[in-house]
Motif scaffolding. Structure first.
Motif, PDB file in Angstrom:
ATOM      1  N   CYS A   1       2.325   0.045  -0.496  1.00  0.00           N
ATOM      2  CA  CYS A   1       1.733  -0.594   0.679  1.00  0.00           C
ATOM      3  C   CYS A   1       0.705   0.285   1.387  1.00  0.00           C
ATOM      4  O   CYS A   1       0.310  -0.011   2.515  1.00  0.00           O
ATOM      5  CB  CYS A   1       2.833  -1.047   1.634  1.00  0.00           C
ATOM      6  SG  CYS A   1       3.863  -2.320   0.882  1.00  0.00           S
ATOM      7  N   LEU A   2       0.257   1.343   0.715  1.00  0.00           N
ATOM      8  CA  LEU A   2      -0.879   2.079   1.253  1.00  0.00           C
ATOM      9  C   LEU A   2      -2.079   1.140   1.317  1.00  0.00           C
ATOM     10  O   LEU A   2      -2.954   1.284   2.143  1.00  0.00           O
ATOM     11  CB  LEU A   2      -1.177   3.317   0.405  1.00  0.00           C
ATOM     12  CG  LEU A   2      -0.123   4.433   0.503  1.00  0.00           C
ATOM     13  CD1 LEU A   2      -0.420   5.528  -0.510  1.00  0.00           C
ATOM     14  CD2 LEU A   2      -0.041   4.998   1.916  1.00  0.00           C
ATOM     15  N   GLN A   3      -2.087   0.167   0.398  1.00  0.00           N
ATOM     16  CA  GLN A   3      -3.027  -0.948   0.448  1.00  0.00           C
ATOM     17  C   GLN A   3      -2.214  -2.164   0.851  1.00  0.00           C
ATOM     18  O   GLN A   3      -1.065  -2.305   0.427  1.00  0.00           O
ATOM     19  CB  GLN A   3      -3.639  -1.212  -0.926  1.00  0.00           C
ATOM     20  CG  GLN A   3      -4.441  -0.069  -1.480  1.00  0.00           C
ATOM     21  CD  GLN A   3      -4.920  -0.406  -2.879  1.00  0.00           C
ATOM     22  OE1 GLN A   3      -5.124  -1.557  -3.228  1.00  0.00           O
ATOM     23  NE2 GLN A   3      -5.091   0.619  -3.685  1.00  0.00           N
ATOM     24  N   LYS A   4      -2.793  -3.045   1.643  1.00  0.00           N
ATOM     25  CA  LYS A   4      -2.056  -4.243   2.062  1.00  0.00           C
ATOM     26  C   LYS A   4      -1.619  -5.027   0.832  1.00  0.00           C
ATOM     27  O   LYS A   4      -2.403  -5.250  -0.081  1.00  0.00           O
ATOM     28  CB  LYS A   4      -2.928  -5.133   2.936  1.00  0.00           C
ATOM     29  CG  LYS A   4      -3.205  -4.571   4.287  1.00  0.00           C
ATOM     30  CD  LYS A   4      -4.082  -5.507   5.074  1.00  0.00           C
ATOM     31  CE  LYS A   4      -4.611  -4.804   6.300  1.00  0.00           C
ATOM     32  NZ  LYS A   4      -5.660  -5.568   6.952  1.00  0.00           N
ATOM     33  N   ARG A   5      -0.352  -5.413   0.845  1.00  0.00           N
ATOM     34  CA  ARG A   5       0.211  -6.229  -0.239  1.00  0.00           C
ATOM     35  C   ARG A   5       1.139  -7.261   0.370  1.00  0.00           C
ATOM     36  O   ARG A   5       1.790  -7.008   1.370  1.00  0.00           O
ATOM     37  CB  ARG A   5       1.003  -5.379  -1.213  1.00  0.00           C
ATOM     38  CG  ARG A   5       0.172  -4.338  -1.910  1.00  0.00           C
ATOM     39  CD  ARG A   5       0.893  -3.805  -3.111  1.00  0.00           C
ATOM     40  NE  ARG A   5       0.205  -2.657  -3.656  1.00  0.00           N
ATOM     41  CZ  ARG A   5      -0.726  -2.717  -4.592  1.00  0.00           C
ATOM     42  NH1 ARG A   5      -1.066  -3.880  -5.088  1.00  0.00           N
ATOM     43  NH2 ARG A   5      -1.301  -1.629  -5.033  1.00  0.00           N
ATOM     44  N   SER A   6       1.237  -8.395  -0.282  1.00  0.00           N
ATOM     45  CA  SER A   6       2.172  -9.411   0.176  1.00  0.00           C
ATOM     46  C   SER A   6       3.585  -8.992  -0.209  1.00  0.00           C
ATOM     47  O   SER A   6       3.792  -8.174  -1.109  1.00  0.00           O
ATOM     48  CB  SER A   6       1.846 -10.771  -0.442  1.00  0.00           C
ATOM     49  OG  SER A   6       2.149 -10.776  -1.821  1.00  0.00           O
TER      50      SER A   6
ATOM     51  N   LEU B   1      10.219  -1.696   8.244  1.00  0.00           N
ATOM     52  CA  LEU B   1       9.632  -2.270   9.451  1.00  0.00           C
ATOM     53  C   LEU B   1      10.421  -1.820  10.681  1.00  0.00           C
ATOM     54  O   LEU B   1       9.846  -1.398  11.686  1.00  0.00           O
ATOM     55  CB  LEU B   1       9.598  -3.789   9.354  1.00  0.00           C
ATOM     56  CG  LEU B   1       9.014  -4.534  10.551  1.00  0.00           C
ATOM     57  CD1 LEU B   1       7.545  -4.190  10.728  1.00  0.00           C
ATOM     58  CD2 LEU B   1       9.191  -6.037  10.362  1.00  0.00           C
ATOM     59  N   SER B   2      11.741  -1.874  10.602  1.00  0.00           N
ATOM     60  CA  SER B   2      12.600  -1.444  11.717  1.00  0.00           C
ATOM     61  C   SER B   2      12.396   0.023  12.047  1.00  0.00           C
ATOM     62  O   SER B   2      12.517   0.427  13.202  1.00  0.00           O
ATOM     63  CB  SER B   2      14.074  -1.688  11.371  1.00  0.00           C
ATOM     64  OG  SER B   2      14.325  -3.064  11.245  1.00  0.00           O
ATOM     65  N   ALA B   3      12.074   0.824  11.038  1.00  0.00           N
ATOM     66  CA  ALA B   3      11.859   2.259  11.238  1.00  0.00           C
ATOM     67  C   ALA B   3      10.416   2.576  11.644  1.00  0.00           C
ATOM     68  O   ALA B   3      10.081   3.737  11.868  1.00  0.00           O
ATOM     69  CB  ALA B   3      12.218   3.016   9.963  1.00  0.00           C
ATOM     70  N   GLY B   4       9.562   1.551  11.717  1.00  0.00           N
ATOM     71  CA  GLY B   4       8.175   1.767  12.109  1.00  0.00           C
ATOM     72  C   GLY B   4       7.303   2.358  11.015  1.00  0.00           C
ATOM     73  O   GLY B   4       6.227   2.875  11.281  1.00  0.00           O
TER      74      GLY B   4
ATOM     75  N   GLU C   1       2.885   6.576  10.600  1.00  0.00           N
ATOM     76  CA  GLU C   1       4.208   7.220  10.577  1.00  0.00           C
ATOM     77  C   GLU C   1       4.814   7.173   9.174  1.00  0.00           C
ATOM     78  O   GLU C   1       5.412   8.139   8.711  1.00  0.00           O
ATOM     79  CB  GLU C   1       5.137   6.521  11.564  1.00  0.00           C
ATOM     80  CG  GLU C   1       6.497   7.168  11.674  1.00  0.00           C
ATOM     81  CD  GLU C   1       7.396   6.496  12.691  1.00  0.00           C
ATOM     82  OE1 GLU C   1       8.623   6.521  12.480  1.00  0.00           O
ATOM     83  OE2 GLU C   1       6.880   5.961  13.686  1.00  0.00           O
ATOM     84  N   GLY C   2       4.644   6.054   8.501  1.00  0.00           N
ATOM     85  CA  GLY C   2       5.161   5.924   7.146  1.00  0.00           C
ATOM     86  C   GLY C   2       4.466   6.839   6.154  1.00  0.00           C
ATOM     87  O   GLY C   2       5.073   7.336   5.208  1.00  0.00           O
ATOM     88  N   ARG C   3       3.177   7.081   6.380  1.00  0.00           N
ATOM     89  CA  ARG C   3       2.413   7.960   5.476  1.00  0.00           C
ATOM     90  C   ARG C   3       2.905   9.400   5.546  1.00  0.00           C
ATOM     91  O   ARG C   3       2.742  10.163   4.592  1.00  0.00           O
ATOM     92  CB  ARG C   3       0.930   7.903   5.810  1.00  0.00           C
ATOM     93  CG  ARG C   3       0.294   6.571   5.474  1.00  0.00           C
ATOM     94  CD  ARG C   3      -1.150   6.508   5.969  1.00  0.00           C
ATOM     95  NE  ARG C   3      -1.658   5.165   5.940  1.00  0.00           N
ATOM     96  CZ  ARG C   3      -2.374   4.646   4.947  1.00  0.00           C
ATOM     97  NH1 ARG C   3      -2.676   5.390   3.907  1.00  0.00           N
ATOM     98  NH2 ARG C   3      -2.787   3.400   5.001  1.00  0.00           N
ATOM     99  N   THR C   4       3.507   9.783   6.671  1.00  0.00           N
ATOM    100  CA  THR C   4       3.984  11.163   6.822  1.00  0.00           C
ATOM    101  C   THR C   4       5.492  11.290   6.635  1.00  0.00           C
ATOM    102  O   THR C   4       6.021  12.398   6.702  1.00  0.00           O
ATOM    103  CB  THR C   4       3.591  11.715   8.208  1.00  0.00           C
ATOM    104  OG1 THR C   4       4.198  10.910   9.221  1.00  0.00           O
ATOM    105  CG2 THR C   4       2.082  11.753   8.383  1.00  0.00           C
ATOM    106  N   ALA C   5       6.180  10.175   6.414  1.00  0.00           N
ATOM    107  CA  ALA C   5       7.636  10.219   6.227  1.00  0.00           C
ATOM    108  C   ALA C   5       7.969  10.930   4.918  1.00  0.00           C
ATOM    109  O   ALA C   5       7.232  10.832   3.941  1.00  0.00           O
ATOM    110  CB  ALA C   5       8.209   8.809   6.214  1.00  0.00           C
TER     111      ALA C   5
END
Length: 125
Positions: free
Chosen positions: A63-68, A91-94, A44-48
């Motif tokens: 964060c397309l790649q996992k990051r701390s 996170l709240s927005a999914g 969902e975030g990738r298409t926002a």
């Protein structure tokens, strides 16, 4: 200084105002996020659609790649609290997901190993 900005520790205080403007002055996220928690952009975030100047877009791109959480703050050049608020909003927005890297019963060796990886990642910046 004559332009109304104060200097503290050799830095303009106005330089810190921008990141806090990104969070509307909030310093605490809606959810508790550990500095070592891994953040990844969801489908969902990738298409926002966000303006490229929106700091949330920058977080999702990172964060397309996992990051701390700590890495996100370092890449953005913002205080950890600002990064936590931005990530919490996403996170709240999914639009991002969080993966904790340790459980409550993690051993000292597991915790130490994680901290070493986080420090190594931060030094690589």
């Amino acid at each position: 200084m004559t332009d109304g900005r104060r200097r503290e520790g050799g830095r303009h205080t106005a330089a810190l105002a921008r990141p806090y403007a990104w969070t509307a002055g909030r310093t605490r996220p809606k959810v508790d996020l550990a500095v070592e928690a891994l953040v990844e952009t969801t489908a969902e975030g990738r298409t926002a659609s966000f303006s490229p100047t929106n700091p949330l877009a920058a977080v999702m791109q990172l964060c397309l790649q996992k990051r701390s959480v700590a890495e996100v703050a370092a890449h953005l050049g913002v205080p950890l609290g600002v990064a936590r608020v931005l990530i919490g909003d996403l996170l709240s927005a999914g639009q991002v997901s969080i993966r904790d890297t340790l459980t409550a019963d993690a051993s000292w060796d597991e915790r130490n190993d994680l901290l070493e990886r986080v420090l190594s990642g931060l030094r690589a910046l």
